[in-house]
Structure formats: structure tokens, C-alpha cells
Scaffold this active site. Structure first.
Site, mmCIF file in Angstrom:
data_model
loop_
_atom_site.group_PDB
_atom_site.id
_atom_site.type_symbol
_atom_site.label_atom_id
_atom_site.label_comp_id
_atom_site.label_asym_id
_atom_site.label_seq_id
_atom_site.Cartn_x
_atom_site.Cartn_y
_atom_site.Cartn_z
ATOM 1 N N ARG A 92 0.831 -1.190 0.000
ATOM 2 C CA ARG A 92 0.000 0.000 0.000
ATOM 3 C C ARG A 92 0.867 1.241 0.000
ATOM 4 O O ARG A 92 1.807 1.362 0.767
ATOM 5 C CB ARG A 92 -0.887 0.030 1.243
ATOM 6 C CG ARG A 92 -1.499 1.396 1.452
ATOM 7 C CD ARG A 92 -2.910 1.342 1.842
ATOM 8 N NE ARG A 92 -3.427 2.679 2.051
ATOM 9 C CZ ARG A 92 -4.464 2.929 2.797
ATOM 10 N NH1 ARG A 92 -5.102 1.938 3.401
ATOM 11 N NH2 ARG A 92 -4.902 4.153 2.928
ATOM 12 N N ARG A 102 -7.143 1.380 -3.491
ATOM 13 C CA ARG A 102 -6.062 0.910 -2.620
ATOM 14 C C ARG A 102 -5.894 -0.607 -2.662
ATOM 15 O O ARG A 102 -6.843 -1.354 -2.862
ATOM 16 C CB ARG A 102 -6.239 1.409 -1.186
ATOM 17 C CG ARG A 102 -7.454 0.952 -0.466
ATOM 18 C CD ARG A 102 -8.616 1.942 -0.342
ATOM 19 N NE ARG A 102 -8.457 3.355 -0.486
ATOM 20 C CZ ARG A 102 -8.282 4.198 0.520
ATOM 21 N NH1 ARG A 102 -8.189 3.754 1.750
ATOM 22 N NH2 ARG A 102 -8.205 5.473 0.307
ATOM 23 N N ASP A 105 -6.681 -1.948 2.848
ATOM 24 C CA ASP A 105 -7.081 -1.023 3.892
ATOM 25 C C ASP A 105 -7.482 -1.854 5.100
ATOM 26 O O ASP A 105 -8.337 -2.736 4.976
ATOM 27 C CB ASP A 105 -8.335 -0.297 3.377
ATOM 28 C CG ASP A 105 -8.475 1.096 3.894
ATOM 29 O OD1 ASP A 105 -7.588 1.560 4.621
ATOM 30 O OD2 ASP A 105 -9.485 1.731 3.540
ATOM 31 N N ASP A 107 -8.862 -1.233 8.872
ATOM 32 C CA ASP A 107 -9.358 -0.202 9.787
ATOM 33 C C ASP A 107 -9.821 -0.829 11.093
ATOM 34 O O ASP A 107 -10.534 -1.832 11.086
ATOM 35 C CB ASP A 107 -10.581 0.500 9.182
ATOM 36 C CG ASP A 107 -10.247 1.363 7.984
ATOM 37 O OD1 ASP A 107 -9.131 1.917 7.943
ATOM 38 O OD2 ASP A 107 -11.106 1.483 7.085
HETATM 39 N N1 ROI Z 1 -15.723 1.848 -0.994
HETATM 40 C C1 ROI Z 1 -16.015 0.566 -0.757
HETATM 41 N N2 ROI Z 1 -17.067 0.030 -1.352
HETATM 42 N N3 ROI Z 1 -15.279 -0.216 0.079
HETATM 43 C C2 ROI Z 1 -14.194 0.280 0.732
HETATM 44 O O1 ROI Z 1 -13.533 -0.456 1.495
HETATM 45 C C3 ROI Z 1 -13.851 1.633 0.524
HETATM 46 N N4 ROI Z 1 -12.784 2.188 1.155
HETATM 47 C C4 ROI Z 1 -12.466 3.450 0.982
HETATM 48 C C5 ROI Z 1 -13.239 4.356 0.076
HETATM 49 C C6 ROI Z 1 -12.293 4.868 -0.985
HETATM 50 C C7 ROI Z 1 -13.806 5.492 0.914
HETATM 51 N N5 ROI Z 1 -14.333 3.705 -0.593
HETATM 52 C C8 ROI Z 1 -14.649 2.394 -0.362
HETATM 53 O O2 ROI Z 1 -11.432 3.939 1.641
#
Ligand code: ROI
Length: 168
Positions: A92, A102, A105, A107
Site C-alpha cells: 500500500r 487501494r 485497507d 481499519d
Molecule cells: N468503498 C467501498 N465500497 N469499500 C471500501 O472499502 C472503501 N474504502 C475506501 C473508500 C475509498 C472510501 N471507498 C470504499 O477507503
């Protein structure tokens, strides 16, 4: 005296996982493998994978999303460091574009019932209530989970938009 079976400092944590580049399903599997073998983390449950349309700019591929429940003795910030290390290991690169695509991610969605407002970390995750790609997988593994204000995940799930997301 030697402490035995002291699990008083074990936190229950929920992690959101998302990817939309470089074979996202493979990225999620690899991230779950890494979490699973990390000495400080124990995966308790993992949701199905979901395909979801991007939230934010639409000129990017669909996302694959999932959540998992972990137990850990790491503090919230130590856990954040750990997740960011895994994101970096999987290639990343943080870009200037807000809400861009990305590779991975990770979180922290919830850390026990704690509310944390720090520069690096806001828990519960600020987008949790509005994001179907977080709420629906959470509802799958923890429908009775409550946010610190008492809101039940399952009641958020009942009311959330279900267009643009598919359980795989
Ligand atoms: N949209 C979706 N569907 N899933 C995600 O994990 C996700 N993550 C993000 C942003 C770009 C806001 N949009 C996303 O960080």
C-alpha cells in the site's frame, strides 16, 4: 504470585478490511493469513467476502470487503501500528487523492466498547454507521454487537442501503 488465566486485559476488536487493486480477493486472504499468524493477535471470526461499489470517486474498480473479530492485548495505537505495517508489506502506498483505490485497507472499527478521539485514531471508526460494506459483514458475525452509545449493529443493518453490495 504467578498469574494464571488472566484475560482481563484482552480486548475484543473488530477490523474492517477492504481492497480494490491487484487481485483484491488475494489481498484480503493474504491479510487474514498475516493477522492469523501474528503472535499478538487471535482471529475469532471472519465474515464472508462482499463485493461493493466504490464509495467516493466512481472511476475505480469495485471493492472486496470483509470484517473480522480479533482478540489482542495490544493497545489501540500498537494495533494501529501493526495494521499499518501489514498494509505497507502488501504494497500500500498512501496517495494524495482522497478516497482513491487501494491495495489494502485495514481499519479498526471497534475496540471493546471504547471511544477514542486521538489524532491518529478515531474509534468507533467514523464511517461505520453509514457504510454498508462495514455494517452488513459486521451484522453477519456480530448482530448483537453494540456501539458505545448502545446502538445495535443489527438495527443499523436493517436500515442500511443494500444496493451495490453482494455477498460472495
Ligand atoms: N468503498 C467501498 N465500497 N469499500 C471500501 O472499502 C472503501 N474504502 C475506501 C473508500 C475509498 C472510501 N471507498 C470504499 O477507503
Amino acid at each position: 504470585m504467578k498469574k494464571q488465566n488472566d484475560n482481563s486485559n484482552i480486548a475484543t476488536v473488530y477490523i474492517g478490511i477492504g481492497a480494490n487493486l491487484q487481485n483484491p480477493i488475494k489481498q484480503l486472504k493474504q491479510a487474514l493469513d498475516t493477522l492469523n499468524t501474528h503472535p499478538e493477535l487471535k482471529i475469532i471470526k471472519t465474515s464472508s467476502f462482499y463485493r461493493s461499489v466504490p464509495m467516493g470517486p466512481q472511476d475505480q474498480p469495485d471493492f472486496i470487503n470483509a470484517v473480522c473479530q480479533l482478540e489482542t492485548q495490544l493497545s489501540p495505537l500498537a494495533l494501529l501500528d501493526c495494521l499499518q505495517t501489514i498494509e505497507k508489506q502488501q504494497g500500500r502506498v498512501r496517495k494524495a487523492e482522497r478516497w482513491g483505490p487501494r491495495v489494502l485497507d485495514l481499519d479498526i472499527l471497534m475496540y471493546n466498547q471504547e471511544e477514542i478521539h486521538q489524532e491518529r485514531l478515531i474509534i468507533p471508526h467514523y464511517g461505520l454507521r453509514e457504510r454498508n460494506f462495514v455494517i452488513l459483514p459486521l451484522d453477519e458475525i456480530a448482530p448483537n454487537l453494540q456501539l458505545p452509545d448502545g446502538t445495535l449493529i443489527t438495527s443499523l443493518a436493517e436500515n442500511i442501503e443494500k444496493q451495490g453490495i453482494e455477498r460472495l
